[in-house]
Every structure is written in structure tokens, then in C-alpha cells.
Design an enzyme around this catalytic site. Structure first.
Site, PDB file in Angstrom:
ATOM      1  N   GLN A 150      -8.606  -7.235 -10.599  1.00  0.00           N
ATOM      2  CA  GLN A 150      -9.269  -6.027 -10.091  1.00  0.00           C
ATOM      3  C   GLN A 150      -8.836  -4.803 -10.909  1.00  0.00           C
ATOM      4  O   GLN A 150      -9.663  -3.997 -11.339  1.00  0.00           O
ATOM      5  CB  GLN A 150      -8.891  -5.858  -8.619  1.00  0.00           C
ATOM      6  N   HIS A 159       0.839  -1.209   0.000  1.00  0.00           N
ATOM      7  CA  HIS A 159       0.000   0.000   0.000  1.00  0.00           C
ATOM      8  C   HIS A 159       0.874   1.259   0.000  1.00  0.00           C
ATOM      9  O   HIS A 159       0.582   2.231  -0.691  1.00  0.00           O
ATOM     10  CB  HIS A 159      -0.879   0.050   1.263  1.00  0.00           C
TER      11      HIS A 159
HETATM   12  P1  AMP Z   1      -6.429  -3.927  -0.356  1.00  0.00           P
HETATM   13  O1  AMP Z   1      -6.236  -3.146   0.883  1.00  0.00           O
HETATM   14  O2  AMP Z   1      -5.998  -5.334  -0.257  1.00  0.00           O
HETATM   15  O3  AMP Z   1      -7.774  -3.729  -0.997  1.00  0.00           O
HETATM   16  O4  AMP Z   1      -5.383  -3.282  -1.381  1.00  0.00           O
HETATM   17  C1  AMP Z   1      -5.423  -1.924  -1.690  1.00  0.00           C
HETATM   18  C2  AMP Z   1      -4.552  -1.656  -2.886  1.00  0.00           C
HETATM   19  O5  AMP Z   1      -3.208  -2.017  -2.585  1.00  0.00           O
HETATM   20  C3  AMP Z   1      -4.956  -2.483  -4.112  1.00  0.00           C
HETATM   21  O6  AMP Z   1      -4.869  -1.668  -5.260  1.00  0.00           O
HETATM   22  C4  AMP Z   1      -3.928  -3.587  -4.129  1.00  0.00           C
HETATM   23  O7  AMP Z   1      -3.702  -4.104  -5.423  1.00  0.00           O
HETATM   24  C5  AMP Z   1      -2.706  -2.856  -3.622  1.00  0.00           C
HETATM   25  N1  AMP Z   1      -1.750  -3.824  -3.102  1.00  0.00           N
HETATM   26  C6  AMP Z   1      -1.981  -4.802  -2.203  1.00  0.00           C
HETATM   27  N2  AMP Z   1      -0.870  -5.549  -2.023  1.00  0.00           N
HETATM   28  C7  AMP Z   1       0.087  -5.033  -2.827  1.00  0.00           C
HETATM   29  C8  AMP Z   1       1.447  -5.357  -3.114  1.00  0.00           C
HETATM   30  N3  AMP Z   1       2.061  -6.372  -2.512  1.00  0.00           N
HETATM   31  N4  AMP Z   1       2.105  -4.610  -4.009  1.00  0.00           N
HETATM   32  C9  AMP Z   1       1.501  -3.571  -4.629  1.00  0.00           C
HETATM   33  N5  AMP Z   1       0.229  -3.208  -4.407  1.00  0.00           N
HETATM   34  C10 AMP Z   1      -0.477  -3.934  -3.532  1.00  0.00           C
END
Ligand code: AMP
Length: 547
Positions: A191, A74
């Protein structure tokens, strides 16, 4: 101060991020729509006042939608948003619509205090963390239904309704915040593809920025759900990354058939017997259509379970020829060097400047007033520009606009004097960047520009950030003026102009100058064009031998 070691595989860089709030202000936390709207309208009116003398200066709002339990993945999105926008908003909302009845909605980690601290250290301006009622997630609810072909494949097969839930909440957030840019991780590739499609289909006025997957040293992609894994399971989970690498190796050795790539990946996954494979599939990264073989580009995507924890990951496989993207401040010699590099490597020099000149020529030819931005936007959206290497390599490229050759016509003084007014128009840039990106699909080119590696070709195989000290650039500019027989401008004056231009270029709303995290910086003070070219050619061979 939280130190977060980051590893972004694929682009081969290690970053040690120290997130500190240089803004000296506490992050604002809003839990209501009313407060968020009030804050945004204040931001916009402040920015209008500040940007009054130059509408180009950066006034943008960047949104990073999350479900909280923030980690370095994030934070990489936040960091990117921080670089590209005046105001950064992080939304934290555990979206009930995207959880199935047997999934972990109730137990999903909720760590608002910690998230708030991390956001503060990362320089976030405001967090929007509404509850379910406040965001109006009631039943029945108007929902956004993306195309079934995109939501029923990959994760959609075992998570019915999930992507509709994501699309509905992300659309709500985009409508509420109305950001110029919104940031999503490539880790959740399905997504990302669906959101891009929703934004395109609903004509939402936002740029969706995809960011590389952040991993721990073992290769395991960071995820809020990794908290559910034991130490041993975390070690086991790294097999997912290794299996993607196995497929990549097979691909690099010439294998392009989906069945074989999937088999290479599965063979590795099976080394960890307690891992339950949900799917390993090859699809097109934009449309998510299943592929029998990788034509230009393909995405190998995996979902697997360790115990009750579901993990996903993916890798993009490309057959296209490489792209070399050269960014850097004005006066660092980008265009001269890019031409030479293209010639040395036998690639096409994508003369983006010639594209803006061609459009300017057309605008002048048709007698459209330069301030009629709407008519120019209309023209830019319809025009077709072609570039081809001229037979005489010393010469500039041949250029056509709407099938009319304008190679020489675009070099007149009249075009030269008007081109920057045309290039500064956001709709023009948007239209021409789309054309550049469509050439980029085939690759095999060298391109330069202020934001060519960060925005136009973020997937370029080699990114160079060409720079030189202000003193050196002033000296070069003075020499240019002298060669052109123009009035002598003092070095002091030129240095002041360049410093001001650098500031403007890096704070522009349209195409700000940024150094991409995976760019190689070349400081050109004291180097000849031939030496810089040779250095880039060397980087190219080194980088490509790794690919
Ligand atoms: P989430 O909180 O899981 O809904 O993720 C929020 C955002 O962070 C989404 O756009 C995810 O794709 C991105 N995200 C989650 N994990 C990673 C990661 N390891 N590397 C890059 N972006 C991420």
C-alpha cells in the site's frame, strides 16, 4: 490515560507511549465534507496570521488515514504527525472499495467512541469520519488506477481491485485535506509503495511519510484484524515475525538469493501447521518488481492465514553500507564531529552544507536575484552536485556543481552571507534532499543536519542526536567569536539567541528539528570533540554488531 507498550523491532527500541492531550482541547469530530473544509480553512487562515512574520514557522497539516479500530500502530503514526505538524487530522473510514465480495467489510471493527478517546489522548486536532454517501463513494465512480505491475503482485493476486480502491480513497482524502504530510505504516508495504507512486504520478503536493511497524513483544505486527484471533492464534501468529527473522539471519550470513531467503522463511512458517501460507516473496520495496537476489535493497513479504484471519508482514533487507545520521540543535558541534566520525570509520562525510553553498555559488554566478524563488527552484531541480573526499583528509571535501569544481569558490564571504537565504527555500531543500538520498542508496556515509535522521535518512543504521545545554552552546559560540576576532557578545545575549533559534528550528515548516525515536542522544557538555567522536564510533560498532 491509556498506556500503550510499543515495540518497534528492526530499530531495536522499546517505547512506552503515554498519550496525553497537552493541548487541553477536545478533539473535533467531523462527519461532513463541509465541516472539514470549514475547519481547514480556519486553520489555514489562523496559521497565516501567526506565521506572518516568519513564513518558515511550522504551519503544516498532517493527515493520518485509517479505517479506525485504532491500536498502537496507528498511534505511532499519529505521534509522528503530532511532532511534525501544527494540525493533525485523523481520517476514519472503512473503505468499501478495498474489500472483496467475500471479505470482512460488514464485520470490520467499528469503534468510533474508543477511537475518539484515543485520538484525544494523542493530541489529534480533528477526526474526519464520513460515511460512504458523504465521501461520495457511489457507483459508478471515477477511480485512480495505479500501475498493474504494482497492484497485481503480492496481496493484489488474491485481492483484485483492493489497491485501486485504496488509491481512490486515499487520493480523495489527500485532495480534501490537502495536507503537507500524510503518514502510512510500513506494515502495509505494498500500500505504501503504491501510494508513493500515485502521489508521484499525479504530482500530488504532499510528502508521504512511511513509519516503522509496531509489534507486540512476541513480534506479531499490530493490526485491527488481530482482534479476530484467539489467544492461542496470537501466539501461533508470532511465527510470521520469527520467519522474517530467520530470513534476515540468512541474509546477514551472506545469503542474497531470493529462493534461499524464501526457503529460510518458509521453513520457519511450516513449524505452525495450521498456518496457511498465501505467499512469501522477495520484491523491490519501491517498485514491487520480483527480485532473484537482493542487489541494494529487497523486501521479503509474507501473507498467511490463521483460520479466516489474513495476516501480512514484511522486512527490508539491505546490502548497502551503513549510514550514520547526526541530528541536533545548532551549535552542538554536528559538523565538526561528523567529519571526525567519517574519518575514524573510513566513511564519506556527506557535507550537506557544501551542497547548499555550491548552489548559492551558482545562483550568484548566474546573477539570479535571491528572491526569484521560481528561477532558483528551476536551477536547483536541474543542478548536479558531486562530492568526493579530498586526498588530504584534513581538508574539506572537493565539490563540483554541473561539472565545475567549486571547492574553494564556495568558501567566499559572499557565498557564506547568502547561503542561508537559499537554503531556506523549500524547493531548494527538496531538490538537494533528493540528491542526498540518491547517494544514500549506496550508503557508506556520515551526514549531519537538523533533520537528517528523521527526514533525509530515516533508515540510517545509526542515528545520533547530538546536544548540549544552552549555556554550553553559548560558551562555545562566544569562544568562536573570540577566535574570529569578532566583537564580544555577552553570554546572556547568546543564550537568548540560542533559545530562540532552538524554538524556531523545532517549529519550522521545512526540516524541523526532531529527535528520531531510535536516535541515541549524546549530551556533549564538558566533552571534547575527540571524546564525542569516540563515543559515536563505539555506538557504531555496537549497533553494527547487532545488524
Ligand atoms: P488501517 O486502519 O489498517 O487502514 O491502517 C491505517 C494506517 O496504519 C496504515 O498506514 C497502516 O499501514 C498503519 N498501520 C497499521 N498497523 C500498523 C502497525 N502495526 N505499525 C505501524 N503502522 C501500522
Amino acid at each position: 490515560m491509556v498506556k500503550v507498550p510499543l515495540l518497534v523491532h528492526g530499530s531495536d527500541i522499546k517505547l512506552t507511549g503515554e498519550y496525553s492531550n497537552n493541548w487541553g482541547i477536545l478533539v473535533r469530530l467531523f462527519t461532513t465534507v463541509a465541516a472539514l473544509r470549514c475547519y481547514l480553512s480556519l486553520c489555514r487562515s489562523d496559521q497565516r496570521a501567526e506565521g506572518a512574520e516568519g513564513a518558515e514557522l511550522r504551519q503544516a497539516i498532517g493527515l493520518v488515514p485509517t479505517m479506525g479500530a485504532l491500536h498502537a500502530g496507528h498511534l505511532s503514526l499519529i505521534q509522528r504527525a503530532r511532532q511534525e505538524n501544527a494540525t493533525v487530522i485523523v481520517s476514519i473510514f472503512v473503505n468499501p472499495l478495498q474489500f472483496g465480495p467475500t471479505e470482512d467489510y460488514q464485520h470490520y471493527p467499528r469503534l468510533l467512541d474508543q477511537d475518539r478517546q484515543l485520538c484525544e489522548q494523542a493530541g489529534v486536532d480533528a477526526i474526519f469520519a464520513p460515511n460512504v454517501q458523504e465521501l461520495g463513494v457511489t457507483s459508478p465512480l471515477t477511480q485512480v488506477v495505479p500501475p498493474d505491475a504494482m497492484t497485481s503482485v503480492l496481496c493484489g493476486r488474491t485481492r483484485p481491485g483492493h489497491f485501486q480502491g485504496v488509491a481512490t480513497i486515499v487520493t480523495k482524502l489527500l485532495n480534501l485535506v490537502q495536507p503537507e504530510r500524510a503518514y502510512f505504516g510500513q506494515k502495509d508495504a505494498q500500500q505504501l509503495a503504491i501510494i508513493r507512486r500515485v502521489v508521484a504520478d499525479l504530482n500530488l503536493p504532499v510528502e508521504i511519510v512511511g513509519c516503522p511497524t509496531v509489534r507486540v513483544a512476541s513480534g506479531l505486527a499490530l493490526s485491527s484484524r488481530n482482534q479476530y484471533l484467539s489467544v492461542e492464534q496470537k501466539e501461533q501468529a508470532a511465527v510470521i515475525y520469527r520467519s522474517l527473522q530467520a530470513a534476515l539471519q540468512a541474509f546477514q550470513a551472506g545469503e542474497d538469493r531470493g529462493t534461499a531467503l524464501i526457503a529460510a522463511s518458509k521453513a520457519e512458517l511450516m513449524m505452525v501447521s495450521c498456518l496457511q501460507i498465501e505467499y512469501v516473496e522477495l520484491v523491490h520495496p519501491t517498485t514491487l518488481v520480483p527480485l532473484e537476489k537482493v542487489e541494494e535493497t529487497g523486501m521479503l513479504a509474507i501473507a498467511a492465514r490463521l483460520g479466516s484471519t489474513r495476516l501480512i508482514d514484511n522486512i527490508i533487507l539491505r546490502t548497502r553500507q551503513p549510514i550514520v545520521a547526526i541530528d541536533g540543535p545548532a551549535g552542538a558541534g554536528k559538523s565538526t564531529v561528523a567529519r571526525q566520525v567519517a574519518q575514524a570509520l573510513g566513511l564519506l562525510y556527506l557535507d550537506t552544507g557544501a551542497m547548499y553553498r555550491a548552489l548559492t555559488w551558482l545562483v550568484l554566478q548566474l546573477g539570479i536575484p535571491l528572491d526569484d524563488k521560481c528561477a532558483i527552484a528551476e536551477l536547483a531541480s536541474h543542478c548536479q552536485i558531486q562530492l568526493a573526499a579530498s586526498a588530504d583528509q584534513q581538508n574539506s571535501q572537493r565539490v563540483w556543481i554541473n561539472d565545475r569544481e567549486v571547492t574553494h569558490a564556495i568558501r567566499t564571504l559572499e557565498v557564506t552571507s547568502q547561503v542561508s537565504a537559499i537554503a531556506a527555500q523549500p524547493a531548494v531543500r527538496q531538490a538537494l534532499v533528493l540528491q542526498q538520498q540518491s547517494w544514500g542508496q549506496k550508503g557508506g556515509l556520515v551526514a549531519e543536519g537538523r533533520d537528517i535522521g528523521t527526514h533525509v535518512f530515516p533508515d540510517a543504521e545509526l542515528k545520533i542526536f547530538l546536544t548540549a545545554s544552552v549555556k554550553e552552546r553559548a560558551r562555545r559560540r562566544q569562544l568562536d567569536f573570540q577566535h574570529q576576532g569578532q566583537v564580544d557578545v555577552s553570554l546572556d545575549q547568546l543564550e537568548r539567541d540560542i533559545t530562540e533559534r532552538d524554538w524556531k528550528d523545532s517549529t519550522r515548516n521545512v526540516a524541523p528539528l526532531q529527535k528520531a525515536a531510535d536516535a541515541i542522544e549524546i549530551q556533549t557538555d564538558g566533552l571534547s570533540v575527540a571524546q564525542v567522536t569516540a563515543a559515536i564510533v563505539k555506538c557504531y560498532h555496537k549497533r553494527l554488531s547487532k545488524h
